[in-house]
Design a protein around this motif. Structure first.
Motif, PDB file in Angstrom:
ATOM      1  N   LYS A 278       0.882  -1.169   0.000  1.00  0.00           N
ATOM      2  CA  LYS A 278       0.000   0.000   0.000  1.00  0.00           C
ATOM      3  C   LYS A 278       0.920   1.220   0.000  1.00  0.00           C
ATOM      4  CE  LYS A 278      -2.193   1.518   3.725  1.00  0.00           C
ATOM      5  NZ  LYS A 278      -3.149   1.614   4.817  1.00  0.00           N
ATOM      6  N   LEU A 279       1.106   1.797  -1.180  1.00  0.00           N
ATOM      7  CA  LEU A 279       2.015   2.926  -1.326  1.00  0.00           C
ATOM      8  C   LEU A 279       1.242   4.200  -1.623  1.00  0.00           C
ATOM      9  CD1 LEU A 279       4.739   1.258  -3.577  1.00  0.00           C
ATOM     10  CD2 LEU A 279       4.775   1.559  -1.103  1.00  0.00           C
ATOM     11  N   HIS A 280       1.520   5.247  -0.850  1.00  0.00           N
ATOM     12  CA  HIS A 280       0.936   6.565  -1.080  1.00  0.00           C
ATOM     13  C   HIS A 280       2.014   7.430  -1.728  1.00  0.00           C
ATOM     14  CE1 HIS A 280      -2.606   6.165   1.673  1.00  0.00           C
ATOM     15  NE2 HIS A 280      -1.863   5.169   2.096  1.00  0.00           N
ATOM     16  N   MET A 281       1.659   8.080  -2.838  1.00  0.00           N
ATOM     17  CA  MET A 281       2.636   8.960  -3.470  1.00  0.00           C
ATOM     18  C   MET A 281       1.933  10.150  -4.113  1.00  0.00           C
ATOM     19  SD  MET A 281       3.859   6.710  -6.689  1.00  0.00           S
ATOM     20  CE  MET A 281       2.711   5.951  -7.783  1.00  0.00           C
ATOM     21  N   THR A 282       2.690  11.205  -4.281  1.00  0.00           N
ATOM     22  CA  THR A 282       2.193  12.393  -4.960  1.00  0.00           C
ATOM     23  C   THR A 282       2.874  12.456  -6.319  1.00  0.00           C
ATOM     24  OG1 THR A 282       1.945  13.531  -2.854  1.00  0.00           O
ATOM     25  CG2 THR A 282       1.960  14.900  -4.830  1.00  0.00           C
ATOM     26  N   ILE A 283       2.054  12.640  -7.359  1.00  0.00           N
ATOM     27  CA  ILE A 283       2.589  12.777  -8.715  1.00  0.00           C
ATOM     28  C   ILE A 283       2.190  14.142  -9.249  1.00  0.00           C
ATOM     29  CG2 ILE A 283       2.569  10.298  -9.175  1.00  0.00           C
ATOM     30  CD1 ILE A 283       0.013  10.742 -10.843  1.00  0.00           C
ATOM     31  N   GLU A 284       2.961  14.650 -10.206  1.00  0.00           N
ATOM     32  CA  GLU A 284       2.604  15.925 -10.815  1.00  0.00           C
ATOM     33  C   GLU A 284       3.018  15.937 -12.279  1.00  0.00           C
ATOM     34  OE1 GLU A 284       4.519  19.020  -8.559  1.00  0.00           O
ATOM     35  OE2 GLU A 284       6.306  18.964  -9.796  1.00  0.00           O
ATOM     36  N   ASP A 285       2.255  16.704 -13.061  1.00  0.00           N
ATOM     37  CA  ASP A 285       2.639  16.986 -14.436  1.00  0.00           C
ATOM     38  C   ASP A 285       2.799  18.495 -14.548  1.00  0.00           C
ATOM     39  OD1 ASP A 285       0.086  18.013 -14.554  1.00  0.00           O
ATOM     40  OD2 ASP A 285      -0.703  16.470 -15.884  1.00  0.00           O
ATOM     41  N   ARG A 286       2.769  19.037 -15.749  1.00  0.00           N
ATOM     42  CA  ARG A 286       2.978  20.485 -15.913  1.00  0.00           C
ATOM     43  C   ARG A 286       1.832  21.313 -15.356  1.00  0.00           C
ATOM     44  NH1 ARG A 286       3.674  21.011 -21.926  1.00  0.00           N
ATOM     45  NH2 ARG A 286       2.686  18.998 -21.866  1.00  0.00           N
ATOM     46  N   GLU A 287       0.656  20.709 -15.138  1.00  0.00           N
ATOM     47  CA  GLU A 287      -0.510  21.488 -14.757  1.00  0.00           C
ATOM     48  C   GLU A 287      -1.005  21.258 -13.337  1.00  0.00           C
ATOM     49  OE1 GLU A 287      -3.547  20.832 -17.625  1.00  0.00           O
ATOM     50  OE2 GLU A 287      -2.298  21.458 -19.297  1.00  0.00           O
ATOM     51  N   ASN A 288      -0.809  20.073 -12.770  1.00  0.00           N
ATOM     52  CA  ASN A 288      -1.440  19.802 -11.481  1.00  0.00           C
ATOM     53  C   ASN A 288      -0.741  18.681 -10.740  1.00  0.00           C
ATOM     54  OD1 ASN A 288      -3.327  20.179  -9.458  1.00  0.00           O
ATOM     55  ND2 ASN A 288      -5.030  20.278 -10.897  1.00  0.00           N
ATOM     56  N   GLN A 289      -1.248  18.417  -9.529  1.00  0.00           N
ATOM     57  CA  GLN A 289      -0.745  17.342  -8.690  1.00  0.00           C
ATOM     58  C   GLN A 289      -1.892  16.409  -8.344  1.00  0.00           C
ATOM     59  OE1 GLN A 289       0.979  18.921  -5.128  1.00  0.00           O
ATOM     60  NE2 GLN A 289       2.977  19.170  -6.060  1.00  0.00           N
ATOM     61  N   ALA A 290      -1.557  15.171  -7.999  1.00  0.00           N
ATOM     62  CA  ALA A 290      -2.555  14.201  -7.544  1.00  0.00           C
ATOM     63  C   ALA A 290      -1.898  13.270  -6.537  1.00  0.00           C
ATOM     64  CB  ALA A 290      -3.108  13.402  -8.716  1.00  0.00           C
ATOM     65  N   THR A 291      -2.707  12.775  -5.605  1.00  0.00           N
ATOM     66  CA  THR A 291      -2.242  11.760  -4.667  1.00  0.00           C
ATOM     67  C   THR A 291      -2.727  10.417  -5.179  1.00  0.00           C
ATOM     68  OG1 THR A 291      -2.333  13.306  -2.844  1.00  0.00           O
ATOM     69  CG2 THR A 291      -2.310  10.971  -2.282  1.00  0.00           C
ATOM     70  N   VAL A 292      -1.835   9.467  -5.259  1.00  0.00           N
ATOM     71  CA  VAL A 292      -2.139   8.145  -5.796  1.00  0.00           C
ATOM     72  C   VAL A 292      -1.842   7.109  -4.729  1.00  0.00           C
ATOM     73  CG1 VAL A 292      -1.537   6.470  -7.585  1.00  0.00           C
ATOM     74  CG2 VAL A 292      -1.520   8.903  -8.118  1.00  0.00           C
ATOM     75  N   VAL A 293      -2.738   6.129  -4.586  1.00  0.00           N
ATOM     76  CA  VAL A 293      -2.520   5.011  -3.683  1.00  0.00           C
ATOM     77  C   VAL A 293      -2.453   3.751  -4.520  1.00  0.00           C
ATOM     78  CG1 VAL A 293      -3.384   3.731  -1.695  1.00  0.00           C
ATOM     79  CG2 VAL A 293      -3.808   6.183  -1.850  1.00  0.00           C
ATOM     80  N   LEU A 294      -1.331   3.047  -4.438  1.00  0.00           N
ATOM     81  CA  LEU A 294      -1.153   1.785  -5.164  1.00  0.00           C
ATOM     82  C   LEU A 294      -1.364   0.640  -4.188  1.00  0.00           C
ATOM     83  CD1 LEU A 294       2.054   2.655  -7.196  1.00  0.00           C
ATOM     84  CD2 LEU A 294      -0.311   2.791  -7.962  1.00  0.00           C
ATOM     85  N   LEU A 295      -2.248  -0.291  -4.542  1.00  0.00           N
ATOM     86  CA  LEU A 295      -2.551  -1.421  -3.681  1.00  0.00           C
ATOM     87  C   LEU A 295      -2.262  -2.720  -4.401  1.00  0.00           C
ATOM     88  CD1 LEU A 295      -6.055  -0.225  -2.426  1.00  0.00           C
ATOM     89  CD2 LEU A 295      -3.914  -0.118  -1.172  1.00  0.00           C
ATOM     90  N   GLY A 296      -1.941  -3.772  -3.637  1.00  0.00           N
ATOM     91  CA  GLY A 296      -1.788  -5.096  -4.221  1.00  0.00           C
ATOM     92  C   GLY A 296      -0.343  -5.466  -4.439  1.00  0.00           C
TER      93      GLY A 296
END
Length: 185
Positions: A166-184
Motif C-alpha cells: 500500500k504505497l501513497h505517493m504524490t505525482i505531478e505533471d505540468r498542470e497539477n498534482q494528484a495523490t495516488v494510492v497503489l494497492l496489491g
C-alpha cells in the motif's frame, strides 16, 4: 472521473488566491447561494492542503475542508469595507454544471476508455503503513472477525492474510498534482 471546481479569492492586499475544490466539496459548493448575497461576499475555507506547484502556493480541498459563506467573524467588516469600493463586483466564471459532469462520466463509462498520463513522482508518504492484510485471491482488504479470530474476504470467505503493498505517493505533471494510492502486488 471526479468533480473539480476552482474559485479565485482576493485578500485585503488585493492578491488573488486560486483554490481547487475536489469531489464532494466541489459538488456541494453553493455558487447560487453566493450569487444571492449582495457583494462583497466573504467566504472562509478551512482545512486546505497547501503545496508548492510551479513556484507558487497551491491550496486544494481535503476531505476535512469546510466552506463557510458570510461568517460572523471580527474581520468581516474590514473585508466588506475594502471590497465595497466603486468597481468592485462579484465575478463569476462559469463552471460545468453537475448534469454536464455526470453526462461526461456516463459517456466515459460507456466507452470504457483507458486514460494515460505522463507524470513525475515527487514524494512518497512514509508516515503511513506500507502494507495491509489482503486476500490472496483478489488482493482486497481482509476484515477481522473478533467473534472467531479469523480474517474474512467479502468475496472469498475465510482467508489466510497475504501481505500486500500500500504505497501513497504524490505525482505531478505540468498542470497539477494528484495523490495516488497503489494497492496489491
Amino acid at each position: 472521473m471526479e468533480s473539480k471546481s476552482e474559485i479565485i479569492l482576493e485578500n485585503l492586499k488585493r492578491q488573488d488566491l486560486r483554490i481547487t475544490m475536489w469531489g464532494d466539496v466541489a459538488r456541494r459548493f453553493d455558487l447560487e447561494g453566493i450569487q444571492k448575497h449582495p457583494p462583497p461576499v466573504l467566504v472562509v475555507f478551512t482545512s486546505l492542503r497547501l503545496t508548492e506547484f510551479q513556484e507558487r502556493i497551491t491550496p486544494s480541498t481535503t476531505n476535512d475542508t469546510c466552506v463557510i459563506i458570510d461568517p460572523d467573524i471580527p474581520q468581516k467588516q474590514e473585508y466588506k469595507k475594502e471590497f465595497s469600493k466603486p468597481g468592485d463586483k462579484l465575478k463569476v466564471i462559469p463552471n460545468l454544471s453537475r448534469q454536464a459532469i455526470e453526462e461526461e462520466a456516463q459517456k466515459q463509462t460507456r466507452k470504457n476508455k483507458k486514460i494515460y498520463s505522463a507524470a513525475t513522482i515527487v514524494r512518497f508518504r512514509t508516515h503511513t503503513n506500507w502494507w495491509y492484510k489482503g486476500c490472496p485471491t483478489c488482493r482486497k482488504y481482509l476484515k477481522y472477525k473478533e467473534d472467531n479470530n479469523q480474517f474474512i474476504c467479502t468475496e472469498h470467505d475465510i482467508q489466510v492474510p497475504l501481505p500486500c503493498y500500500k504505497l501513497h505517493m504524490t505525482i505531478e505533471d505540468r498542470e497539477n498534482q494528484a495523490t495516488v494510492v497503489l494497492l496489491g502486488n
